[in-house]
Structures are given as structure tokens and as C-alpha cells.
Design a protein around this motif. Sequence first.
Motif, PDB file in Angstrom:
ATOM      1  N   SER A   1      -4.882   2.117   3.056  1.00  0.00           N
ATOM      2  CA  SER A   1      -3.373   1.260   3.112  1.00  0.00           C
ATOM      3  C   SER A   1      -2.146   2.085   2.845  1.00  0.00           C
ATOM      4  O   SER A   1      -2.360   3.154   2.026  1.00  0.00           O
TER       5      SER A   1
ATOM      6  N   TYR B   1       2.215   3.168   2.649  1.00  0.00           N
ATOM      7  CA  TYR B   1       3.451   3.198   2.334  1.00  0.00           C
ATOM      8  C   TYR B   1       4.447   3.552   2.592  1.00  0.00           C
ATOM      9  O   TYR B   1       4.284   4.040   1.353  1.00  0.00           O
TER      10      TYR B   1
ATOM     11  N   ASP C   1       1.101  -0.019   6.408  1.00  0.00           N
ATOM     12  CA  ASP C   1       1.830  -0.964   6.319  1.00  0.00           C
ATOM     13  C   ASP C   1       3.526  -1.436   6.301  1.00  0.00           C
ATOM     14  O   ASP C   1       3.629  -1.114   5.406  1.00  0.00           O
TER      15      ASP C   1
ATOM     16  N   ASN D   1       4.339  -5.892   7.183  1.00  0.00           N
ATOM     17  CA  ASN D   1       4.227  -5.438   6.023  1.00  0.00           C
ATOM     18  C   ASN D   1       3.499  -6.583   5.315  1.00  0.00           C
ATOM     19  O   ASN D   1       4.413  -7.339   4.814  1.00  0.00           O
TER      20      ASN D   1
ATOM     21  N   TYR E   1       0.932  -4.168  -0.604  1.00  0.00           N
ATOM     22  CA  TYR E   1       0.081  -3.138  -0.931  1.00  0.00           C
ATOM     23  C   TYR E   1      -2.003  -4.074  -0.486  1.00  0.00           C
ATOM     24  O   TYR E   1      -2.658  -3.247  -0.303  1.00  0.00           O
ATOM     25  N   LYS E   2      -1.804  -5.443  -1.297  1.00  0.00           N
ATOM     26  CA  LYS E   2      -3.314  -6.494  -1.373  1.00  0.00           C
ATOM     27  C   LYS E   2      -3.765  -6.457  -0.180  1.00  0.00           C
ATOM     28  O   LYS E   2      -4.927  -6.670   0.384  1.00  0.00           O
TER      29      LYS E   2
ATOM     30  N   SER F   1      -2.950  -5.612   3.048  1.00  0.00           N
ATOM     31  CA  SER F   1      -2.878  -4.455   4.096  1.00  0.00           C
ATOM     32  C   SER F   1      -4.241  -3.781   3.113  1.00  0.00           C
ATOM     33  O   SER F   1      -5.191  -3.790   4.675  1.00  0.00           O
TER      34      SER F   1
ATOM     35  N   ASP G   1      -5.954   5.077  -1.862  1.00  0.00           N
ATOM     36  CA  ASP G   1      -5.088   5.485  -2.392  1.00  0.00           C
ATOM     37  C   ASP G   1      -4.387   6.345  -1.159  1.00  0.00           C
ATOM     38  O   ASP G   1      -5.300   7.435  -0.656  1.00  0.00           O
TER      39      ASP G   1
ATOM     40  N   GLY H   1      -5.157  -7.716  -7.539  1.00  0.00           N
ATOM     41  CA  GLY H   1      -5.452  -7.280  -6.665  1.00  0.00           C
ATOM     42  C   GLY H   1      -6.393  -7.143  -5.702  1.00  0.00           C
ATOM     43  O   GLY H   1      -6.785  -8.366  -6.403  1.00  0.00           O
TER      44      GLY H   1
ATOM     45  N   ALA I   1       1.872   2.676  -7.007  1.00  0.00           N
ATOM     46  CA  ALA I   1       2.217   0.913  -6.241  1.00  0.00           C
ATOM     47  C   ALA I   1       1.712   0.726  -7.388  1.00  0.00           C
ATOM     48  O   ALA I   1       1.668  -0.378  -7.940  1.00  0.00           O
ATOM     49  N   SER I   2       0.324   1.273  -8.087  1.00  0.00           N
ATOM     50  CA  SER I   2      -0.017   0.690  -8.777  1.00  0.00           C
ATOM     51  C   SER I   2       0.100   1.200 -10.450  1.00  0.00           C
ATOM     52  O   SER I   2       1.331   1.445 -10.912  1.00  0.00           O
TER      53      SER I   2
END
Length: 305
Positions: free
Chosen positions: A11, A13, A41, A68, A71-72, A74, A96, A185, A218-219
Amino acid sequence: MHNKPVAVLMSTYNGEAYLFEQINSILNQTYQNIHLFIRDDGSTDNTVSIIQKFIGNPKISFIQGGDNLGYKNSFLMLLKTVVDLKKNYQYFAFSDQDDIWLKDKILVSIKELEKDDFKYCIYFSGLTFVDSKLNKLKIKDDSNVRTTFPAEMVRHSISGATSVFSRDLAELAVKYTEVEKLPGGHDEFIFRLNAAIGGHFFADNKNYIKFRRHADNASTATKGLLFKIVHEFNKEDSSVVITAQFLRTYYKNKLTASTLHEIEMLLNYNRDFKSKWLLLKNKKFRRENSLMNIIFFYRVIVSKL
């Protein structure tokens, strides 16, 4: 080892800075029976343009998401989409957008997963943290991480980017659309689900990912220790109880007897002081990291599970 097809799910972004390198590191895997599925996303930078440069490559499919989802969700939508395809991918891996995969990452994971005939299983490893220019910072070794259900409910800490998991587990994870409403997540849920149903875990003491640390990750894995501590103490989402309830509601017939008992302890922990005390003294609810345990104890005491 059979040459079983593997679906790699990415995914994206606003990932223009490192995306090209990561896609190429996946395409250059020694295990070649893989297909990379990318869902964007809602990027506003040049991410989509970079992905479009790979259009025509038979090993890549681009799914233009539009909305959008975060994260999860998507990743979950991407997983559901690929699970439903006619092609029967036997293993799934998350990627990632800003890492670098060493060339044997998928080969090693499939060799491990094929050692035995487990229906529900996950391979995982640690990480080599690097800076934006790929200079080595430190190694995270997750080979001794506890993957029991109660340990996973204390805290999930394994990076989903290192994992490869079976088709049966993938199908089970996206069987119910309500999973999209869960806090936490996508990888966290899949690990907890696998533990809850007695699935197998393959832990590798080596690692095959260069995991970039930079400001746009993102993490929370790239954040400093103080940030992580404050983040954990301040979480208000009741993710543990919500996940426990979700597992009992939708997967009750798949759960082990011990998991059902542990879920009852989590769901009833806030009933009175005795219930909290029984949970706190149960040594199954422990991680290998004392700080994680302290945070868990605090969240039990102040009713924030």
C-alpha cells in the motif's frame, strides 16, 4: 520446495522518495514466482507516476484505490482483493513502500513455511534499521519474541513487513468486513488471529529487510523510545478488549480452549479488583520486554485495555 505462487502486497501513500528502489528489490528476488500488487491510498505526490513506470511488467498489478482508507484498511482491502482473485496464491507478504528487501527474503521464508504442512502459519524475522541513505543503524532481532495469544495481547511488536503467511490464514483474516473497524494494525490482527487459533509461527534469527528510519514513516517502529512510551500510556482505543470481543464473536469455533479462557479474562478484567488481580498475576500475559509488561500492568490498573 514447491514453486508456489506468492502475492506481495504494497500500500502506497506519498512514497515517491524511496518507492522505485523498493519495487526493484522485490522484482529482483531470487524466488521468482511472485506477483506484486500495489494499491495507492490517495497519494498527492509523484507516487502514482512512479508506479505507472512499471505498468506492463507481468509481475506487477496496480490497483488504483482512489479513496484514502488509511494504512490498515488499505492493506486489508488489498488483501481481500487478491484473496478473491481466481489465481490461487498460496502465500502472502506485506511490503512497506520505503524499505529494501534483500534478494533471498521470499526464498528463505518459503523454505521455512514449507518445512511442515501447517494450515495456519506465519514466518517472520527482525529488521536491520537504516537511515535514509541505507547506512546501518541497528539490528532488531525478533527470533525470541513470544507469539502466544496472551503475549500478543499484551503488545504486538513484530513488523508486518517481515511476515509471510499462508493462504488459509489470509482468507480467515478478511472473512468478515467488520475487521476494518478494529483499532490497531492489519498485521497486528493477523498475528493475534493466528495465535488465537493455534496457528504456527516460524521465527528467523536472521533478517532480510533494510528498514528505513525517516520522518515520514507510517509505523511507530521508527519513533524514539520516549514517544513510544507516551503513545502506549495515552492510548484510549481499548484495542485489546475490542479485539478479544471480535475474535470471540466471529471466530469462536476456531479458537483454542486456552484462548477462550484468556479472552474471558480480558473481557471481564474491569468487573472488579479481583478480576484485575487475576489477570495481572497470570504469567501467560507477559512479554519478553519488561517495559511492555509495565505498560500492560498500568493499562489494566487504569482500565485502558
